[in-house]
Design an enzyme around this catalytic site. Structure first.
Site, PDB file in Angstrom:
ATOM      1  CD  GLU A  29      -3.146  -0.727   0.229  1.00  0.00           C
ATOM      2  OE1 GLU A  29      -3.057   0.291  -0.493  1.00  0.00           O
ATOM      3  OE2 GLU A  29      -4.109  -1.507   0.200  1.00  0.00           O
TER       4      GLU A  29
ATOM      5  CD  GLU B 219      -3.309  -7.215   2.800  1.00  0.00           C
ATOM      6  OE1 GLU B 219      -4.397  -6.707   3.135  1.00  0.00           O
ATOM      7  OE2 GLU B 219      -2.231  -6.594   2.854  1.00  0.00           O
TER       8      GLU B 219
END
Ligand code: IPT
Length: 934
Positions: free
Chosen positions: A394, A470
């Site tokens: 991220e 994820e």
């Protein structure tokens, strides 16, 4: 100030591999002198050897100072807890000064000070001489101590600032925990080596870069020189078969011991391969966490993580979102886990401001980003378990990704590069996403995903393997949908599996709350319980999510046919010869026969034992370890399957359906009551038709219940808000008619205030053979647009009336429509306490599914054919109100939920909600139960 510099450090030695050397080393962990200041603006005279630190506190190293009474922890997920203004940081900048005196052993010359991790900016002095500073919290830093070491007494001083320009690179979703939190050593080792050990077709190729000579006695390799290459017959390393060869690197001044694993990672036709065979990640994301010590972990804790993963059929770990303590990777080599090693980089908080000023795209941060990548790759390059490098998490997109990726490719072409944040995949070798829905994963599996704007990049990405770095957010109750993801991963060769978010709940031990989450320390900006989203509770007790995951990740499948079971080898690399296969026949949950099955090593069809008995007869086949493995003992269960032998399911339902017809009525009017049974030990109120006594126990209910304490997934996915909006937590019950004939019929309307939505619920009671049968007919009125939480009956009894539950149904753990894959049919027993799943953030839990009958001590309940059961010493409303475990205190009643159905769980905290098939829609329905004395 230096701490606001873009530069990653000064005075540092070149990064090198973490190695086990026989060179002398001094362990500098232990008790240090410590002083915390609220700002960075403090004189640095403390670094002088003569400084008097008598008034200071003591602090263990390694540790986080805010877990030792100096300040308090704070949790944010995406948001920065400081203004976003790189490289500047607030004046309020907790600054820890550390001092440690050590004696240099006689005969020492030279040495390097090595710090494995300090958060976030540290400067170091030896005997008053500044050696330099470093950033990169989860990365090692080494300084040449030689010129300043003295015989005898030496004084080491370190200053650590919580906030620095580097903080903008470390916005991972976790507690902010400053300090020297990993080991400190003075070492005389200077060795570095890059071993390359590949594998193809039964042969391994070994070479190394560095200096000295390399020997692998077991392979007869002696004194290999740098650059030389040998190819020889070896056993490969895989996570399933973690074969390591002891190697020795001999240098003039030291001897280094290495463990070499031969393996090759490649991508062929868009498929990720290990040693030429498809590699499917059954992975988890692991943060380093311990409820008492934060990110400071002991070796035992790291080992426990790996053992727990192995025992739950996990084969891969992503080190989210930073390189772990180096020992963890040794454990992965030894015990066998595929590792994606992730760089200590996350700039997520810039996303909150439209990614303006993102360091990932700021050339002034280029050195710092490259430095982080280099230090990770250099430290971990010799681990066979590490099979991919990840640029970070991220961190948006930007030119510095190219800098990191280009250097890495050049330095280590043997490992693919991962990064999820740039959908174009311009700098990666795999297409990685997080929380993509099942539908989207399927599209990608087929190669039919929506195209990128750039046709060249699109064509390139279409040729890459796909993984979910994820997925299935394990927050609270759940995640649902695991089995459906796994089915897709196993169906399409392009799909390389994924990594559950995440391994452990980061609940910090707290005197009042038991486990603290965001906001519990009064943080002004925080993300509440989003840090409680693991497969294991903070104390590493497996949650139902992990137990389910073990089932879904099973490397052996059982396909039952007529009198046979097909045993399918789902390992990627191993055969089944290390397993033993046991079959148990149970009648109504009681064992009637046990057999050992002979299964060929490659799997195949095996004849099943027959079985008969009273009631339902189930066959359970289990694959267990035949002998001790380094990660579990002989007998450890790896996989199981179940088949119903008799009666066939249709027959069972028919038998149950037929039963009530033989009953006769036995309801007698007796003053203001309708009593049942010779002693009138069960009774209804004549006016309201309510049951008031059941086999001598005073009861309230049963009456229609729709509420459950919202799960995190219900809440964050938005369903809970709709339910509260409708008022499903405050239903009113109106009795319209009580009619006594052969049966007692009670017609009611159940509805929340302020709406015309409602449900007609008609309860029909009949009595016979000493039992009471209830049939509830439900008919919704109005437009029920959304799924409802549950449909069942609420019944309460006095506290103490239920101490244990024995049931025949699925267990031993909880199960919801899209979870509970691990729950098998059997006869189970649990105390009331064991019936609860202690989610750190209280919510709906503990539902046992497909219960045929349950003996509650006070009485027995039978389903037609099955029902769902919850039993709690508090109500669903108490559970809904509670914020921490200790808020739940047993009250005066036991609360039973006798359920026809529950809404699916899904994983909407991050990702998709329950799949449509698991939605519970209001509809006309009938629910039947029989109550009997215990
Ligand atoms: C995702 C993060 O990568 C992970 O660190 C964690 O924060 C997770 O969310 C939530 O628990 S990013 C999110 C935008 C999906």
């Amino acid at each position: 100030m230096d701490l606001e510099t873009f530069s990653p450090g000064s005075g540092l030695l070149e990064p090198r591999a973490a190695l086990r050397s026989d060179a002398p080393a001094l362990d500098l962990n232990g008790t240090w002198r410590f002083r915390l200041s609220p700002t960075a603006n403090v004189p640095d005279d403390f670094a002088q050897p003569a400084f008097d630190d008598a008034g200071w506190d003591e602090l263990p190293v390694p540790s986080h100072w805010n877990l030792h009474g100096h300040g308090a922890p704070a949790y944010t997920n995406v948001d920065f807890p400081i203004p976003v203004d790189p490289p500047r940081v607030p004046d309020e900048n907790p600054t820890g000064d550390y001092r440690r005196v050590f004696d240099l052993p006689d005969g020492w010359t030279g040495g390097r000070l090595r710090f494995e991790g300090a958060d976030s900016f540290a400067r170091v002095w030896l005997n008053g001489h500044e050696l330099g500073f470093w950033t990169g919290s989860r990365l090692p830093a080494e300084f040449d101590a030689g010129p300043h070491l003295r015989p005898g007494r030496n004084v080491l001083a370190v200053r650590v600032h919580q906030w620095s320009a580097a903080s903008y690179l470390e916005d991972q979703d976790m507690w902010w925990l400053p300090g020297i939190f990993r080991d400190v050593t003075l070492t005389r080792s200077t060795a570095d080596v890059f071993v390359r050990a590949s594998y193809a077709d039964g042969r391994g190729t070994l070479s190394f870069a560095g200096s000295g000579t390399l020997s692998v006695p077991e392979l007869g390799v002696a004194d290999l020189s740098p650059g030389a290459e040998v190819t020889l017959e070896v056993e490969p390393w895989t996570a399933e078969t973690p074969r390591l060869y002891d190697a020795v690197l001999t240098l003039p001044e030291e001897t280094v011991r290495l463990r070499v694993g031969f393996r090759t990672i490649s991508i062929v036709d868009g498929v990720l391969l290990a040693n030429g065979r498809p590699l499917l990640f059954k992975g988890v994301n692991r943060h380093e966490f311990h409820p008492e010590s934060g990110r400071t972990l002991t070796y035992e804790t790291m080992r426990e993580d790996v053992l727990l993963m192995k025992r739950h059929n996990v084969n891969a770990v992503r080190t989210s979102h930073y390189p772990p303590h180096p020992d963890f990777l040794d454990l992965c080599d030894e015990l066998g886990l595929w590792v994606i090693d992730e760089c200590d980089l996350e700039t997520h908080g810039f996303g909150m401001i439209g990614w303006r000023g993102n360091p990932t795209d700021d050339p002034r941060y280029a050195d710092a980003l490259l430095d982080r990548m280099r230090r990770m790759v250099e430290r971990d390059k010799n681990h066979p378990s590490v099979i991919m490098w990840s640029l970070g998490n991220e961190a948006g997109v930007g030119r510095n990704l190219a800098v990191m990726s280009d250097w890495t490719r050049e330095r280590d072409p043997s490992r693919p590069i991962h990064y999820e944040g740039d959908r174009s995949c311009a700098h990666t070798d795999v297409y990685s996403r997080m929380y993509a829905s099942h539908a989207e994963v399927e599209l990608i599996g087929r190669g039919e995903e929506a195209p990128l704007d750039d046709p060249e990049l699109d064509a390139r990405r279409r040729g890459l393997p796909f993984m979910q770095c994820e997925y299935a957010h394990a927050m609270g109750n759940g995640p649902g949908g695991l089995a459906e993801y796994q089915e897709l991963f196993e169906k399409y060769p392009r799909l390389a599996g994924g990594f559950i978010w995440e391994w452990i709940d980061h609940g910090l031990a707290h005197p009042e709350h038991e486990y603290a989450y965001g906001g519990d320390y009064g943080e002004p900006v925080h993300d509440s319980n989003f840090v409680i989203d693991g497969l294991v509770f903070p104390d590493r007790t497996p949650s139902p999510g992990l137990i389910d995951l073990k089932k879904v990740f099973e490397p052996v499948r059982f396909e039952f046919g007529d009198g046979v079971v097909r045993v399918v080898n789902g390992y990627g690399f191993a055969d089944l010869s290390h397993l033993e296969f046991l079959a148990t026949v149970e009648a109504e949950g009681e064992t009637v026969a046990e057999h050992r099955l002979t299964v060929p090593a490659e799997g195949g069809e095996v004849k099943l034992p027959a079985g008969s008995g009273p009631g339902e007869v189930w066959l359970t086949v289990r694959a267990v370890l035949a002998a001790d493995q380094p990660w579990a003992g002989a007998g450890h269960e790896v996989a199981w399957g179940q088949a119903l032998l008799s009666p066939l399911i249709g027959e069972a339902v028919e038998a149950v359906e037929a039963a009530p017809a033989t009953w006769t009525a036995g309801l007698v009017r007796d003053g203001g009551e309708i009593s049942v049974g010779p002693a009138g030990d069960s009774a209804f109120d004549l006016e309201t038709g309510r049951l008031i006594r059941l086999f001598g126990v005073e009861v309230e209910g049963p009456r229609l219940g729709l509420w459950r304490a919202p799960t995190d997934n219900d809440t964050y996915g938005g369903l809970a808000g709709k339910w509260r909006g409708l008022g499903l937590h405050r239903l009113t019950h109106r009795v319209d008619e009580v009619e006594l004939g052969d049966a007692l019929t009670v017609r009611t309307r159940v509805a929340p205030a302020a709406t015309d939505l409602g449900m007609r619920a008609t309860y029909t009671w009949t009595a016979s053979d000493g039992g009471l049968e209830l049939r509830m007919d439900v008919e919704p009125e109005g437009d029920w647009a959304d799924p409802i939480p549950r449909l069942g009956l609420d019944l309460t009894l006095p506290a103490g009336a239920v101490e244990h539950v024995t049931w025949f149904g699925r267990g031993p753990g909880e199960a919801y429509p899209d979870t509970g894959m691990a729950a098998r049919v059997g006869r189970w027993r649990a105390s009331l306490d064991e019936f609860q799943t202690p989610y750190v953030f209280p919510q709906e839990n503990g539902h046992r599914a497909d219960v045929r009958w349950a003996d509650l001590g006070a009485f027995k309940v039978r389903g037609f054919p099955v029902f769902g059961l919850t039993a709690r010493p508090w109500s669903a409303f108490d559970l809904d109100r509670a914020r921490h475990r200790p808020d739940l205190v047993p009250g005066g009643r036991v609360h039973l939920g006798l359920d026809l159905a529950q809404q699916g769980i899904g994983t909407a905290t991050c990702g998709p909600g329950a799949l449509p098939g698991y939605d519970l829609r209001a509809g006309r329905t009938t629910f039947r139960l029989r109550f009997e004395p215990s």
